[in-house]
Scaffold this motif. Structure first.
Motif, short mmCIF file in Angstrom:
data_model
loop_
_atom_site.label_atom_id
_atom_site.label_comp_id
_atom_site.label_asym_id
_atom_site.label_seq_id
_atom_site.Cartn_x
_atom_site.Cartn_y
_atom_site.Cartn_z
N PHE A 16 195.05 12.21 50.78
CA PHE A 16 194.60 10.84 50.61
C PHE A 16 193.08 10.77 50.62
O PHE A 16 192.49 10.23 51.56
N PRO A 17 192.42 11.29 49.63
CA PRO A 17 190.96 11.17 49.62
C PRO A 17 190.57 9.72 49.33
O PRO A 17 191.35 8.98 48.71
N HIS A 18 189.40 9.32 49.81
CA HIS A 18 188.94 7.98 49.49
C HIS A 18 188.78 7.87 47.99
O HIS A 18 188.27 8.78 47.35
N HIS A 19 189.19 6.74 47.39
CA HIS A 19 189.23 6.75 45.92
C HIS A 19 187.87 6.47 45.27
O HIS A 19 187.67 6.80 44.10
N HIS A 20 186.91 5.86 45.98
CA HIS A 20 185.55 5.70 45.45
C HIS A 20 185.50 5.02 44.09
O HIS A 20 184.59 5.25 43.32
N LYS A 21 186.49 4.21 43.77
CA LYS A 21 186.51 3.66 42.42
C LYS A 21 185.76 2.33 42.35
O LYS A 21 185.54 1.79 41.26
N GLU A 22 185.34 1.82 43.52
CA GLU A 22 184.76 0.48 43.52
C GLU A 22 183.50 0.38 42.68
O GLU A 22 183.17 -0.68 42.18
N GLN A 23 182.81 1.51 42.48
CA GLN A 23 181.56 1.46 41.71
C GLN A 23 181.80 1.02 40.27
O GLN A 23 180.99 0.34 39.68
#
Lengths: 446, 193, 214, 233, 337
Positions: A16-23
């Motif tokens: 479950f890596p942090h998805h970091h897609k918010e950018q």
């Protein structure tokens, strides 16, 4: 345990890596302006390299075929711009190696417009459809760049019941599929319908991770009642987008080792691929550009871009505001399975879903300690392999045992084990060493 | 706990032939690098031990009562011959069994655990059933110890991290020491209840 | 003179360079089982020494008369005879020690060291050399037994050959007398020998390179 | 392992006549037999004496004020004096003082201890149904702890005057009843084991012993010459 | 023209790592141990602290001495030596002479870990190897328990000269397990819960040990299956015995909260290096320990069995691992299941 898994629509294990897609997940897709110099490697897909049909000095039009397939498992290449071929020769690839490539200089005075030639797909036979796909140069856009038509060439006796569209996009940072699902919903459904009818599938299933609610909603809104399409929200987990994991999550079926999805009556395609197919049949545009996510903490202005294939990575990054000083590493593809880029002047390829600039924070490796057998890698491996054992055996160079007892060849190198290892052991590298060794041994025996 | 039960538990765990009496150390240290082989050696040992117990009881009851001075020599000769005979019989009747145990049988006969079993059983004055249970416990204890040992050694050899200096017998002895220490936990089992 | 030298070499080989315990790791069962005190080690060592010497003499005397096929059986019979002799002699002369060593005296028969020397040396060499070899190996085994017994006794009871070393307040290391202590002590001693060996090899190598030989 | 190799090698070599092989083995066996019998005969007496002395010492230790002893065997429910070794015998020993007065039985018994079987010999006086002494014949109890059952004089003294009914109990709280013994601190299991072994011996023997007063009398047959030595000790 | 950007790093994927590293895991265990340790020191006084320090000193010294010179900082940096010494210290009686505690630390790391090739290579839990060695070596000193007493009183036995016996001058008292085993005296549950009983210096406070376990579980450093499996098995087994004969056998609550049960189940058996890798293997391991503990405690010669139970199952771990390989994805159940 399995009951919970069943309810949550997912496969076992995984990380479950942090998805970091918010950018980038809210940023509309933009078009990257055409650059000057385009490099089209001949072997950018799985299979035989394409054979060039142009020479230095030839003028080419945008979308014109410049290389024909080099075999059945191979696809054609097309010029991404109108311009002039300046050479066919060795060019540096993103991983630092050299490969044969066609170099095209863009015509600065051309508008780079293409005429629209819709193709009547309904009348095509399956064989004709497959050769159209090969001619269009369409490969899987999820990252592997596997020629699509090969997937569709179903041998006799196999039948496809489901067309599974992979919108999981489990790699952190990447949002290109996400944006395409939101913005090009109609094209997606259109392409899906084409493929479904051609393959004779009964139903289309679109698997989307739950962290893309807007995509799920957009798709559900666009599906007309009675259409054989359903959207399946999936747990956010890596590697949800791996073909076999996706099948397991959606249908609860394990694809037997060494077999293909078609053996369980499923065909799997990436969202981007389906849209590329749709565009080809709607407008006649072959695969000459793709949507790329430029992101990561090292990029000033992250973006989702339509990038003409062959554009240098540097141009893509420059458009996104260039690299910040903290950037330590640029990755082509997702951060889990993508590779570090050795040379920013290398071209973007059909399989390049993202360009990520990472800083020390993400790329810093913990010091390597001895394996403490914590079992996190075993818990993470979606293929139920024993990565800890692999690392141990590989260090002791007991490769045969790795293959025979522990089935190292089943590993897909998804990277879950290395990701989860608290001792910083590069397990995937050990596995690659072993696989290389085993392959070379096998070659020698034969 | 009945007497037979206690004899079994005692030889299996508390007074393990290898870990408490140091019997059968040659195969224990020498053959324990492969799990599969160790296990089969263990099975063969159980078998030979039971045969030995039978022989020893027979000798004690019918022969040595008249000639106690022949004890040692008759144990060696009779046990070795009987095992040899059995080996031939197995070879003829069951090739599968022979493949599993065969090559170990002659090896085991000269093992001090076998002779030790015969002598200890005699010294303790065991009868036929007691002797058989004693042999079974001793054989299974040997198997247990050697299988655990082989498992550990295989694992350790994979790690390949040991200092070069310590590999081999020195290391195996120290593992045996720790294992023996762990088996001390069984001391006094069922004697107090 | 040359012969003297050879025999001496054989002796030293057994005592130190190819010490049956520390280098060849043979005969561990009696070694570990009886060495909970130096005196027991000494008794066992002498018993083994006697058996080895006697069998060596007999085997090397009669080696030409023994057919190959029954060689091992003959060796075993010879060894077993000597062991029985030792067993009864000890029981008669030193009943206390005999009781301590218990069943391990008969087990000398199964000591692979003795049969191994018969097979590898006594049955192939002259009486003189065989005796030298038996002396060396026997002394080496004795040395190992006594040193192991001494270490275990010193730490385990605080005595050596029964003499208290540390005074009344000594806290004995009980484990040394127990089986695990035997295993671990021997393991550590082997380690020490390995270390010596390695060091010696290093020095030899250095000397060799310095001399320019080899 | 070396034997194995040799055997294989032997198979390859050419074969001498079977008669010669058997002959060689027979000669070896014969010689060995002669030597063994010789040493057996030479040491037989001494070993027997050693054993007898050991036994006598143990019996005298558990039966105070005793100077003579004889072996008793249970035959058809009756205790009889016996002199020779018999197969499967389970003897007890009777002790007598200088005036041939019966002083008590020395009863061997064994049972599981902490490490291995403990063999106990204890003295029993049927007139007041008491254990009057205890000695450990063989044990492998932990040195420094369990071996206190015979090294710790205070523990051994527990058995100098100990009622057998109700069965003997080992306690850690200090002896307060006639049938209690003080367990050794840190070696409770061994202490309990000794008590249980004696109980086991009593269970078997007490009911089988003749009425007090009806003990077999001392039979003067051949007084072993060492009896005086032992007495001196 | 095409030149590698000098500042760009090239490394094989995956590029991302989770944040947990081995030293962090070790630190977490330190934090989790702290409350129970402080309670031990509070109950048994400063002497307990000295015993703990002696253990850690022995462990760290060996680790440092045998580490290759260029790797010394790294060997010590992972924090396992300190942890080994610490755990060992928690299992010792508070009045143990310091030289024995030091020796225990030396043996724990020397024989328990260094000769195996350092961290991660050992089969047996080093702290328990140290304790088993001490228990076999100094059986009396290792089973002389003192009652909780004054904070500032340091038993003089601590300062016995090396090789010499320490004379315990404080109040000795049998541990709850010993009282149960030999005299069938129950200890009040409240005392067991808070640790106000005699026993090893870190094992008495059940409550704080459980808190530490919960912290570790929350940090995902601990495989919950092991403590749950051990305690569950022990509870079931002892419950059955308790129902058979309540006078003779201790009840399940006593079984769980007395002796080193919690310390062993939460902190020792869960040592990842010496426990199986797979889920199924973990269950087998835990159930094996649970059974062995009750077996040894109830039927064996020792009042406490957790240490031996863990060591024995450690020895079996390679076998368990071998036979509980997970079934590879997409492969039929061809073997071992």
């Amino acid at each position: 345990m399995n009951l919970f898994r069943r309810l949550s629509n997912s496969f076992d294990h995984g990380v479950f890596p942090h998805h970091h897609k918010e950018q980038t997940e809210q940023l509309a897709i933009q078009r990257l302006p055409f650059g000057k110099r385009f490099v089209i490697p001949l072997g950018q897909h799985v299979g035989a390299p394409a054979k060039p049909i142009v020479q230095a000095g030839d003028a080419v039009k945008r979308g014109q075929m410049i290389a024909e397939p080099g075999g059945f498992v191979s696809v054609a290449l097309h010029s991404p711009v109108t311009g002039r071929v300046t050479g066919v020769g060795s060019e540096r690839y993103a991983d630092g190696t050299f490969q044969e490539a066609i170099v095209i200089e863009a015509d600065q005075y051309d508008a780079q417009q293409m005429e629209v030639h819709p193709i009547d797909w309904e009348s095509l036979s399956i064989e004709a459809f497959i050769s159209e796909m090969q001619k269009a140069g369409i490969v899987g856009l999820g990252g592997a760049a596997f020629p699509c038509h090969v997937k569709y060439a179903i041998p006799d006796g196999n039948k496809i019941r489901y067309l599974l569209i992979n919108g999981a996009e489990c790699e952190p940072y990447l949002t290109n599929d996400h944006r395409q699902m939101v913005e090009q919903t109609e094209a997606l459904l259109y392409g899906a319908e084409i493929v479904r009818q051609k393959l004779g599938a009964e139903e289309i299933v679109i698997g989307v991770e739950k962290n893309k609610p807007d995509a799920i909603k957009a798709l559900q809104d666009a599906i007309k009642p009675g259409q054989p399409i359903r959207v399946m929200p999936l747990e956010v987990k890596y590697p949800q987008g791996a073909e076999k994991m996706l099948i397991k999550s959606v249908f609860g079926v394990e694809v037997p080792a060494g077999k293909l999805p078609r053996d369980v009556e499923v065909a799997v395609n990436n969202v981007g691929t389906i849209i590329a197919i749709a565009e080809y049949f709607q407008t006649g545009k072959p695969l000459i550009e793709r949507v790329v996510t430029v992101s990561g903490p090292g990029v000033s202005y992250p973006a989702n871009l339509i990038v003409p294939l062959g554009t240098s990575i540097r141009e893509v990054l420059d458009y996104a505001g260039g690299l910040t000083d903290e950037t330590r590493q640029v990755v082509l593809g997702g951060p889990m399975m993508g590779d570090s880029i050795a040379d920013l002047d290398a071209p973007m390829l059909k399989g390049s879903a993202g360009v990520l600039a990472l800083t020390e924070n993400e790329t810093g490796r913990p010091q390597e300690y001895n394996c403490i057998r914590c079992g996190r890698c075993v818990e993470a491996c979606p293929y139920f392999l024993n990565p800890a054992r692999f690392a141990r055996l590989a260090k002791a160079r007991m490769f045969e045992e790795m293959a025979e007892t522990y089935k190292v060849m089943d590993c897909v190198e998804c990277g879950c084990c290395t990701y989860s290892c608290p001792s910083g052991i590069p397990i995937v590298q050990h596995i690659r060493t072993a696989k290389d060794h085993l392959r070379s041994m096998k070659g020698k025996v034969q | 706990m009945g007497d037979l039960g206690w004899i079994f538990i005692s030889t299996l765990l508390i007074n393990n032939f290898v870990l408490a009496y140091f019997l059968g150390l040659c195969p224990f240290l020498g053959v324990s690098n492969k799990l599969e082989v160790s296990f089969r050696l263990g099975l063969a040992t159980i078998f030979v031990m039971v045969v030995t117990a039978l022989c020893a009881w027979f000798l004690n009851t019918y022969v040595l009562i008249h000639a106690p001075y022949l004890r040692l020599i008759s144990f060696i000769v009779v046990i070795a011959s009987v095992v040899q005979l059995i080996e031939m019989a197995i070879k003829k009747t069951s090739p599968t069994l022979f493949r599993a145990l065969g090559i170990f049988l002659p090896l085991i006969t000269t093992n001090c655990a076998i002779l030790g079993l015969a002598i200890f059983a005699t010294n303790k004055g065991y009868g036929l059933w007691e002797g058989l249970v004693y042999a079974l416990g001793a054989g299974m204890g040997f198997t247990l110890a050697i299988v655990l040992m082989a498992g550990m050694r295989q694992e350790v050899e994979k790690v390949n991290a040991m200092p070069k200096l310590i590999r081999g017998f020195a290391f195996n002895l120290i593992i045996s020491g720790i294992l023996s220490m762990a088996f001390m936990g069984f001391a006094g089992l069922f004697s107090s209840s | 003179m040359a012969k003297e030298q050879l025999a001496y070499d054989e002796f030293m080989k057994g005592l130190w360079r190819e010490n049956p315990v520390f280098v060849q790791v043979l005969g561990l069962c009696p070694l570990l089982a009886v060495t909970n005190s130096a005196i027991n080690g000494l008794a066992m060592g002498l018993a083994s020494f006697f058996v080895l010497l006697g069998s060596s003499i007999l085997v090397s005397l009669f080696k030409s008369y023994i057919p190959k096929q029954v060689r091992i059986s003959c060796f075993i019979i010879i060894i077993a005879t000597f062991v029985t002799v030792v067993d009864y002699t000890l029981a008669a002369a030193l009943p206390v020690i005999h009781k301590e060593l218990g069943a391990f005296i008969p087990l000398i028969v199964a000591n692979c060291l003795i049969l191994g020397r018969m097979e590898a040396f006594a049955s192939r060499n002259t009486l003189r050399m065989s005796v030298a070899d038996a002396f060396g190996m026997g002394a080496g085994f004795l040395f190992a037994l006594v040193s192991l017994g001494a270490v275990r006794e010193i730490l385990g009871v605080g005595e050596i050959f029964g003499f208290a070393l540390f005074g009344a307040n000594f806290e004995p290391w009980v484990i040394m007398i127990l089986p695990p202590g035997g295993f671990i002590t021997l393991g550590v001693m082997l380690l020490y020998f390995n270390w010596l060996e390695e060091k010696k090899n290093k020095i030899d190598k250095q000397l060799a390179t310095e001399d320019g030989v080899n | 392992m070396s034997e194995d190799k040799v055997e294989q090698a032997a198979v390859v070599a050419d074969e001498p006549s079977p008669a010669r092989l058997i002959g060689t083995l027979a000669i070896a066996g014969l010689v060995s037999g002669i030597i063994i019998i010789a040493i057996y005969l030479a040491t037989f007496e001494t070993i027997k004496e050693n054993k007898a002395r050991e036994l006598r010492e143990a019996v005298f230790r558990v039966l105070p004020n005793v100077s003579k002893m004889q072996k008793l065997l249970l035959k058809e429910g009756k205790l009889e004096v016996s002199y020779k070794e018999e197969k499967g015998e389970e003897p007890i020993y009777a002790g007598y003082d200088d005036n041939n007065k019966f002083m008590g039985y020395a009863i061997p018994s064994d049972g599981p201890g902490f490490a291995d079987t403990i063999s106990v010999l204890y003295g029993y006086r049927p007139s007041d149904r008491k254990v009057i002494g205890m000695w450990i014949l063989a044990s492998r109890e932990t040195p420094g702890l369990g071996d206190k059952i015979y090294k710790d004089a205070a523990f051994v003294a527990n058995f100098d005057d100990l009622a057998i009914e109700p069965p003997i109990v080992a306690t850690k709280k200090g002896k307060s009843k006639p049938n209690e013994i003080d367990a050794i601190t840190g070696a409770t299991i061994s202490s309990v084991a000794v008590a249980k072994i004696i109980n086991k011996g009593n269970d078997y023997w007490v009911s089988r012993l003749p009425e007090p007063g009806a003990e077999p009398a001392y039979v003067e047959v051949e007084t072993p010459p060492e009896a005086e030595d032992a007495q001196a000790q | 023209m095409t030149q590698k950007d000098p500042k760009l790093l090239i490394q094989p994927g995956p590029q991302l790592r989770q944040q947990m590293t081995t030293p962090v895991v070790m630190r977490d265990v330190w934090y989790a141990l702290t409350p129970a340790t402080l309670a031990g020191i509070w109950f048994f006084g400063l002497g307990a602290f000295l015993v703990l320090l002696a253990c850690i000193a022995g462990a760290v010294l060996v680790e440092w001495y045998f580490a290759p010179e260029e790797k010394r900082g790294y060997f010590l940096g992972d924090g396992t030596a300190i942890l080994t010494g610490w755990l060992l210290g928690l299992t010792l009686p508070p009045a143990l002479p310091l030289w024995m505690a030091f020796l225990g630390g030396v043996v724990a790391v020397g024989i328990g870990k260094t000769i195996w090739g350092g961290m991660g290579a050992n089969i047996f839990n080093p702290a328990l190897v140290g304790r088993a060695f001490l228990l076999a070596t100094f059986p009396i000193a290792m089973t002389t328990w003192t009652a909780p007493g004054d904070f500032f009183t340091i038993p003089s036995s601590l300062f016995a000269l090396p090789l010499m016996t320490g004379v315990v001058d404080t109040v000795t008292q049998a541990s709850p397990l010993g009282m149960m085993k030999f005299e069938h005296i129950d200890t009040p549950f409240i005392d067991l819960l808070f640790g106000n009983t005699s026993g090893s210096l870190g094992e008495t406070s059940g409550l704080l040990l459980i808190l530490g376990g919960i912290y570790l579980w929350w940090r995902r450093d601990l495989d919950w299956r092991i403590p749950v499996g051990i305690i569950g098995t022990a509870v079931i087994f002892s419950l059955i015995l308790f129902m058979v004969d309540a006078d003779r056998y201790p009840g399940p609550v006593f079984t769980v909260f007395s002796g080193g049960m919690l310390l062993g189940a939460i902190f020792m058996a869960t040592d990842p290096v010496t426990s199986p890798l797979t889920r199924k293997g973990t269950w087998i391991f835990a159930i094996g320990i649970g059974l062995l503990v009750v077996l040894i405690r109830v039927f064996g010669g020792f009042p406490e069995g957790i240490m031996y139970a863990i060591l024995l199952m450690n020895a079996a771990t390679p076998l368990i691992d071998m036979y509980t390989q997970p079934r590879v994805f997409g492969r039929e159940l061809d073997q071992n299941e």
